[in-house]
Design a protein around this motif. Structure first.
Motif, PDB file in Angstrom:
ATOM      1  N   SER A 145      77.451 -13.721 104.258  1.00 29.47           N
ATOM      2  CA  SER A 145      77.244 -12.910 105.468  1.00 29.47           C
ATOM      3  C   SER A 145      78.276 -13.252 106.522  1.00 29.47           C
ATOM      4  N   PHE A 146      78.462 -14.550 106.756  1.00 27.48           N
ATOM      5  CA  PHE A 146      79.471 -14.975 107.730  1.00 27.48           C
ATOM      6  C   PHE A 146      80.841 -14.444 107.344  1.00 27.48           C
ATOM      7  N   PHE A 147      81.170 -14.580 106.037  1.00 29.42           N
ATOM      8  CA  PHE A 147      82.499 -14.157 105.593  1.00 29.42           C
ATOM      9  C   PHE A 147      82.698 -12.670 105.848  1.00 29.42           C
ATOM     10  N   LEU A 148      81.642 -11.878 105.541  1.00 24.80           N
ATOM     11  CA  LEU A 148      81.812 -10.438 105.632  1.00 24.80           C
ATOM     12  C   LEU A 148      81.825  -9.939 107.072  1.00 24.80           C
ATOM     13  N   PHE A 149      81.003 -10.568 107.942  1.00 19.97           N
ATOM     14  CA  PHE A 149      80.807  -9.959 109.254  1.00 19.97           C
ATOM     15  C   PHE A 149      81.348 -10.758 110.418  1.00 19.97           C
ATOM     16  N   SER A 150      81.761 -11.986 110.188  1.00 21.41           N
ATOM     17  CA  SER A 150      82.152 -12.821 111.322  1.00 21.41           C
ATOM     18  C   SER A 150      83.558 -12.467 111.797  1.00 21.41           C
ATOM     19  N   PHE A 151      83.988 -13.113 112.880  1.00 25.01           N
ATOM     20  CA  PHE A 151      85.321 -12.791 113.392  1.00 25.01           C
ATOM     21  C   PHE A 151      86.313 -13.885 113.036  1.00 25.01           C
ATOM     22  N   GLN A 152      87.583 -13.512 112.999  1.00 28.42           N
ATOM     23  CA  GLN A 152      88.667 -14.447 112.674  1.00 28.42           C
ATOM     24  C   GLN A 152      88.415 -15.167 111.347  1.00 28.42           C
ATOM     25  N   VAL A 153      88.077 -14.378 110.351  1.00 22.22           N
ATOM     26  CA  VAL A 153      87.835 -14.972 109.032  1.00 22.22           C
ATOM     27  C   VAL A 153      89.139 -14.995 108.256  1.00 22.22           C
ATOM     28  N   LEU A 198      79.850  -7.071  98.966  1.00 22.05           N
ATOM     29  CA  LEU A 198      78.648  -6.433  99.507  1.00 22.05           C
ATOM     30  C   LEU A 198      77.559  -6.377  98.448  1.00 22.05           C
ATOM     31  N   PHE A 199      77.968  -5.986  97.236  1.00 17.52           N
ATOM     32  CA  PHE A 199      77.009  -5.943  96.132  1.00 17.52           C
ATOM     33  C   PHE A 199      76.354  -7.302  95.916  1.00 17.52           C
ATOM     34  N   PHE A 200      77.223  -8.377  95.956  1.00 18.43           N
ATOM     35  CA  PHE A 200      76.669  -9.711  95.738  1.00 18.43           C
ATOM     36  C   PHE A 200      75.755 -10.131  96.870  1.00 18.43           C
ATOM     37  N   LEU A 201      76.080  -9.697  98.105  1.00 15.09           N
ATOM     38  CA  LEU A 201      75.214 -10.033  99.228  1.00 15.09           C
ATOM     39  C   LEU A 201      73.811  -9.482  98.989  1.00 15.09           C
ATOM     40  N   PHE A 206      78.721 -10.623 115.980  1.00 14.82           N
ATOM     41  CA  PHE A 206      77.623 -11.581 116.113  1.00 14.82           C
ATOM     42  C   PHE A 206      76.324 -10.970 115.594  1.00 14.82           C
ATOM     43  N   CYS A 207      76.046  -9.745 116.068  1.00 17.19           N
ATOM     44  CA  CYS A 207      74.787  -9.088 115.678  1.00 17.19           C
ATOM     45  C   CYS A 207      74.701  -8.891 114.173  1.00 17.19           C
ATOM     46  N   PHE A 208      75.746  -8.281 113.622  1.00 13.82           N
ATOM     47  CA  PHE A 208      75.716  -7.994 112.186  1.00 13.82           C
ATOM     48  C   PHE A 208      75.532  -9.266 111.369  1.00 13.82           C
ATOM     49  N   THR A 209      76.286 -10.311 111.758  1.00 11.68           N
ATOM     50  CA  THR A 209      76.205 -11.552 110.990  1.00 11.68           C
ATOM     51  C   THR A 209      74.778 -12.074 110.971  1.00 11.68           C
ATOM     52  N   PHE A 210      74.186 -12.156 112.181  1.00 10.61           N
ATOM     53  CA  PHE A 210      72.867 -12.766 112.219  1.00 10.61           C
ATOM     54  C   PHE A 210      71.789 -11.887 111.638  1.00 10.61           C
ATOM     55  N   LEU A 211      71.946 -10.579 111.792  1.00  5.96           N
ATOM     56  CA  LEU A 211      70.950  -9.702 111.186  1.00  5.96           C
ATOM     57  C   LEU A 211      70.969  -9.827 109.676  1.00  5.96           C
ATOM     58  N   SER A 212      72.177  -9.985 109.114  1.00  2.00           N
ATOM     59  CA  SER A 212      72.247  -9.997 107.650  1.00  2.00           C
ATOM     60  C   SER A 212      71.771 -11.326 107.068  1.00  2.00           C
ATOM     61  N   LEU A 213      71.849 -12.397 107.872  1.00  2.08           N
ATOM     62  CA  LEU A 213      71.415 -13.649 107.249  1.00  2.08           C
ATOM     63  C   LEU A 213      70.017 -14.074 107.674  1.00  2.08           C
ATOM     64  N   LEU A 214      69.446 -13.355 108.613  1.00  2.00           N
ATOM     65  CA  LEU A 214      68.132 -13.762 109.101  1.00  2.00           C
ATOM     66  C   LEU A 214      67.038 -13.757 108.038  1.00  2.00           C
ATOM     67  N   PRO A 215      66.901 -12.684 107.245  1.00  2.00           N
ATOM     68  CA  PRO A 215      65.801 -12.687 106.266  1.00  2.00           C
ATOM     69  C   PRO A 215      65.829 -13.898 105.347  1.00  2.00           C
TER      70      PRO A 215
END
Lengths: 474, 526
Positions: A302-310, A450-453, A269-278
């Motif tokens: 961001s969701f794809f990379l860090f979320s769960f059950q993807v 990651l590079f594309f993110l 949860f944390c990683f996902t939201f931190l990465s998409l917040l900016p």
């Protein structure tokens, strides 16, 4: 054993033969362990519609209990036709209209864009090869993008709610939609028109949800059960091999075994939201169509990379926004779309789709190189990295080699993908590491993603207000 | 990966078209294939496992070798590649053997040999002059011709789904036509001679070649008014042509002459024991003849003019290909069809002799020969319509009148190929391919000739649009009616007769245009 094809057939059987109240519940007639319904109600209604047509042609296809595992040539033709019709009615018109509305492009480029988007291998292979109805939810989402970009905010919201009620994975796109509309409200002024827009949008969303979920709001238990089926939080961080961070990280450190379930959830949860917040904050402050599309891409990524059950198929949710910016950054978009198809390689090989994959990828590459000057225009300006490069040059004046780096990265990435594909197809993995090739594919794809993110976020954050370098849709 | 291209790839449009259609062919690999697949597998086995002396005697399988020796040698060469894919397919006792590797090999062999067809199309495009060429690439005659030939939906259906090797054979024919256009007559003659020994169906168009080479190559000059200048006859040229044909034939039939097997070879090549029509009537004159016979017999029965006991039981469309007797109209023998075909070919050949209009006149005559033989031949396959459609494409990008005849012929001809693919999964494929080709051909030719009068009159538009309800009725509505059990042959009959009308019309119009061209020249001269 059968897969998504049997799942869709089973849902037609369930929705046709059982009353609505029993669709999402475990019962003697409806065994949820055997491909239970786990998409929102709109999918169920669509299955019901297909079931009525199936009943007209051959009732054996959807007979309760007896039609399990039914496979005949006519049935296959029928199921594939349902996908085609859904595509023709929803996705293809959206793509054509989107390309038609592109500004500052010649007719030839518009037709080229439409052709390249429609030729995107990932969607064709998953929908027609693996068998799914992604074109419906992606089509509705695209209508949503079209609506809010052209200032038909309410229609756009309605379309996106329909997309969300078709597949819950569209939640990946929900934050950018929300931020974009919020940003528009702020821009129009919260005391005047903005507030009106906010209320109207909220009402549209609530109304569309009510309409779709109406039969399930009669009892609290109904709604809860549906939610339980849609979001199976008891499952782990990831299943199978998927090109996201957790799976790649588990190559080095088995997080699944070390940390307890709720900590895994919290970290993801944390990683996902931190990465998409900016990106989302930037979109709220500067709601332009271009930032919106790039935010859609980066949020979904961001969701794809860090979320769960993807699932690996969720990469299609990122590919759609990237297709939309094909016109503006042809090289990077084509690169991303190739990586996204490559990341699904283990799934495609399991479905024996090697030949169609090769054919569609070659066709896609040919179309992109024909219609877009991919290898010519790779200056900073063309890669939309000019503002970023200027900022970096304030600290490091010698930073002029960005296009060359990108070039090298592109070629090395493509060569790696081709080599890995050849290896996976021709060789057998060693006995001690049976998943070697799948893991390698996931790992390489993850590094690319990651590079594309980073790249998408750079474009978003350095997007200037004046829009000197911008090509707008509106 | 695609190589870097300058600009947006305008200079490489031909390669892109060829690559695109090759990718489409790869996607068609797993589709339905007919018994022709087993035929060619059997021939691979025969040529690989048996000595030459046995090739035309082998009869373990019902699909005996019935193409000329060059094709047998071609299968022999292929079989040496096949052994790396799957050795089992080369066993003559493995009837109906169809492993995934066999399928892959056979399909790829068709796709790879199509390279000759691609080359031939490239050469044909060089023969089209771009006088009317506009700046827009998609409106150039070369571009339109390339698409019409490379993406020809009839060829895709017959070669890459139904399974045959027509691609490279038509490549040989188009290449020989291109050489004749480029005034390289000897090469054209050699190529055609070789083609004849690959597949003898091309005998249908041999008169056109023979007369044209005689008239325009052996007679080195004509009088100003177009008549024959007898004293310009070049004996050397005639001898060299005859020598070429003789050498090629010797190469092909020589071994069998030595083995004293020529009668056996010819009996295999020309099996006249088969019936007037195939199980599905090719849409030619005899289809209309049969339909008329049936209609008259039904009327006769109703009006009690005929005795029911005298009518033979067997139905022509029930799948049997034996000899068949007509009930009301006189029966047709192979000799009758030969006489009709000769009579139909003669006027066009005369025109070619008396008023040669260069390579274009030859091409017209060739198309007419092919069409006339299709119309009146014995046991014609519906696939033979491609023999007329492909050369006609070259004519269609030149003159508006030819374009309109071509569109009627090609749309009707391609539709008549539909019954070849009767399986459910191929239904959307064949409809999609046909729609793609038809819509493109009509729109591109209309754009090319937009400055001249409209390509279709109301009658032709009506007829072509009528194909849509015909398809809907035959394939979507009919299977759900009760007639499917009692009269299962009705869709085939309707398709056959409806297409026969269109093809006869196209043949007639083309003949009229050739004859008027010939006679106008003559009257002008006088």
């Amino acid at each position: 054993m059968f897969g998504d094809y049997e799942a869709q057939r089973h849902w037609q059987e369930i929705t046709f033969n059982l009353p609505i109240k029993q669709w999402y519940f475990n019962s003697s007639d409806n065994n949820l362990q055997y491909w239970g319904l786990d998409y929102p109600p709109l999918t169920a209604y669509h299955s019901l519609l297909c079931a009525y047509v199936a009943k007209f042609i051959n009732p054996d296809w959807i007979a309760l209990h007896t039609s399990r595992g039914y496979e005949s040539r006519e049935h296959k033709l029928f199921m594939r036709t349902t996908v085609l019709i859904a595509d023709l009615l929803i996705y293809i018109p959206a793509v054509v209209l989107y390309c038609y509305c592109l500004k500052e492009t010649s007719t030839k480029k518009k037709i080229g864009s439409a052709l390249c988007i429609l030729l995107y291998p990932g969607l064709i292979l998953i929908d027609y090869g693996h068998f799914q109805y992604n074109s419906v939810s992606l089509g509705f989402a695209l209508w949503g993008v079209l609506g809010v970009s052209c200032d038909w905010d309410l229609l756009g919201s309605l379309a996106f709610c329909l997309a969300l009620n078709y597949k819950q994975m569209e939640l990946y796109h929900s934050l950018p939609f929300f931020c974009f509309l919020l940003g528009k409200c702020f821009k129009k002024g919260l005391k005047g028109k903005g507030f009106g827009l906010l209320i109207k949008a909220a009402c549209t969303v609530v109304a569309s949800f009510l309409l779709c979920w109406l039969p399930f709001f009669t009892e609290r238990e109904q709604a809860l059960q549906v939610l339980r089926r849609l979001f199976p939080v008891d499952r782990g961080l990831f299943e199978d091999k998927v090109a996201n961070i957790w799976c790649s990280f588990s190559v080095f450190l088995k997080i699944k075994d070390i940390l307890p379930r709720h900590i895994q959830l919290a970290i993801s949860f944390c990683f996902t939201f931190l990465s998409l917040l900016p990106a989302c904050i930037k979109l709220t402050l500067q709601p332009s169509s271009k930032v919106f599309r790039f935010t859609l891409a980066s949020c979904a990524l961001s969701f794809f990379l860090f979320s769960f059950q993807v699932h690996e198929k969720s990469i299609l949710l990122v590919s759609l926004p990237v297709c939309l910016v094909l016109n503006e950054i042809p090289l990077m978009s084509t690169w991303f779309l190739l990586v996204s198809t490559f990341s699904m390689l283990p799934l495609l090989l399991k479905d024996e789709l090697l030949m169609p994959s090769i054919v569609t990828v070659v066709a896609f590459c040919t179309a992109c190189t024909t219609f877009f000057p991919i290898f010519e225009k790779t200056s900073e300006e063309e890669l939309q990295l000019r503002p970023f490069a200027i900022s970096v040059r304030k600290c490091f004046p010698r930073f002029t080699f960005l296009p060359r780096i990108i070039h090298y990265l592109f070629f090395s990435s493509v060569i790696t993908m081709v080599l890995l594909t050849i290896l996976t197809v021709t060789l057998d993995p060693p006995e001690k590491l049976p998943d070697l090739f799948s893991v390698l594919v996931c790992f390489v794809s993850c590094m690319n993603f990651l590079f594309f993110l980073v790249y998408f976020n750079i474009i978003i954050m350095w997007e200037s207000k004046n829009g000197r370098n911008r090509k707008k849709i509106k | 990966m695609a190589a870097p291209r300058a600009g947006t790839g305008c200079g490489h449009w031909f390669s892109i078209l060829a690559l695109g259609v090759t990718l489409l062919k790869c996607l068609l690999i797993p589709t339905y294939h007919s018994t022709d697949f087993e035929v060619h597998r059997n021939w691979l086995a025969i040529t690989h496992s048996l000595p030459i002396s046995q090739w035309y005697y082998e009869a373990t399988s019902e699909w005996t070798l019935d193409y000329p020796p060059f094709f047998a040698w071609f299968e022999y060469v292929l079989s040496h590649v096949a052994k790396y894919f799957d050795q089992e397919m080369l066993n003559i006792h493995n009837l109906n053997y169809c492993s995934s590797r066999t399928l892959l090999f056979q399909r790829f062999s068709v796709i790879v040999t199509d390279a000759l067809f691609v080359y031939a199309v490239h050469e044909c495009c060089k023969c089209i002059d771009g006088k009317k060429a506009s700046k827009e690439l998609t409106e150039k005659p070369k571009f339109i011709l390339s698409v019409l030939l490379l993406w020809n939906c009839g060829l895709l259906i017959v070669d890459h789904i139904h399974f045959q090797y027509n691609g490279f054979l038509f490549g040989l024919m188009l290449l020989s036509i291109a050489r004749l256009f480029q005034k390289r007559h000897m090469e054209g003659a050699v190529l055609f001679a070789i083609l004849l020994h690959f597949k003898h169906i091309y005998l249908y168009v041999a008169p056109a070649y023979g007369i044209y080479l005689l008239r325009s190559y052996c007679f080195t000059a004509s009088k100003p008014d177009g008549a024959v200048r007898w004293n310009s006859f070049s004996f050397i040229r005639l001898i060299s042509l005859a020598l070429i044909v003789f050498l090629v034939s010797a190469l092909s039939l020589g071994p069998f002459l030595v083995l004293n097997q020529l009668p056996q070879v010819f009996s295999r090549l020309f099996p006249f024991k088969r019936g007037l029509c195939h199980a599905y009537w090719a849409p030619n004159f005899w289809a209309l003849y049969n339909a008329l016979d049936k209609v008259l017999s039904v009327i006769g029965l109703e009006l009690k003019l005929l005795d029911p006991t005298e009518i033979p039981r067997a139905s022509m469309t029930s799948g049997l290909v034996q000899q068949f007797e007509h009930t009301v109209l006189p029966s047709v023998t192979p000799l009758t069809t030969l006489i009709c075909t000769m009579t139909a070919i003669l006027p066009s050949v005369f025109c070619l002799w008396f008023k040669p209009q260069g390579p274009r006149g030859f091409l017209r005559c060739l198309v007419l020969c092919a069409l006339s033989s299709f119309m009146f031949g014995w046991h014609v396959h519906e696939k033979a319509i491609l023999l007329a459609i492909l050369p006609m494409s070259i004519l269609s990008v030149d003159k508006a009148s030819d374009a309109s005849i071509f569109l009627v012929l090609t749309t009707t001809g391609h539709y008549s190929l539909f019954p070849l693919l009767f399986t459910a999964p191929e239904l959307p494929i064949k409809i999609f391919l046909m729609l793609l080709f038809t819509i493109y051909s009509i729109s591109s030719l209309k754009t090319l000739f937009r400055k001249e009068k409209p390509l279709f009159n109301w009658m032709e538009t009506f007829y072509l649009l009528g194909l849509v309800p015909m398809e809907v009725c035959c394939e979507f509505v009919f299977p759900f009616t009760s007639w499917k059990l009692t009269y299962p042959f009705i869709p085939l009959l309707l398709t056959s007769v409806y297409c026969a009308v269109g093809i006869t019309y196209a043949w007639f119009r083309l003949y009229v245009s050739v004859l008027t061209g010939c006679l106008v020249g003559k009257t002008k001269k006088q």
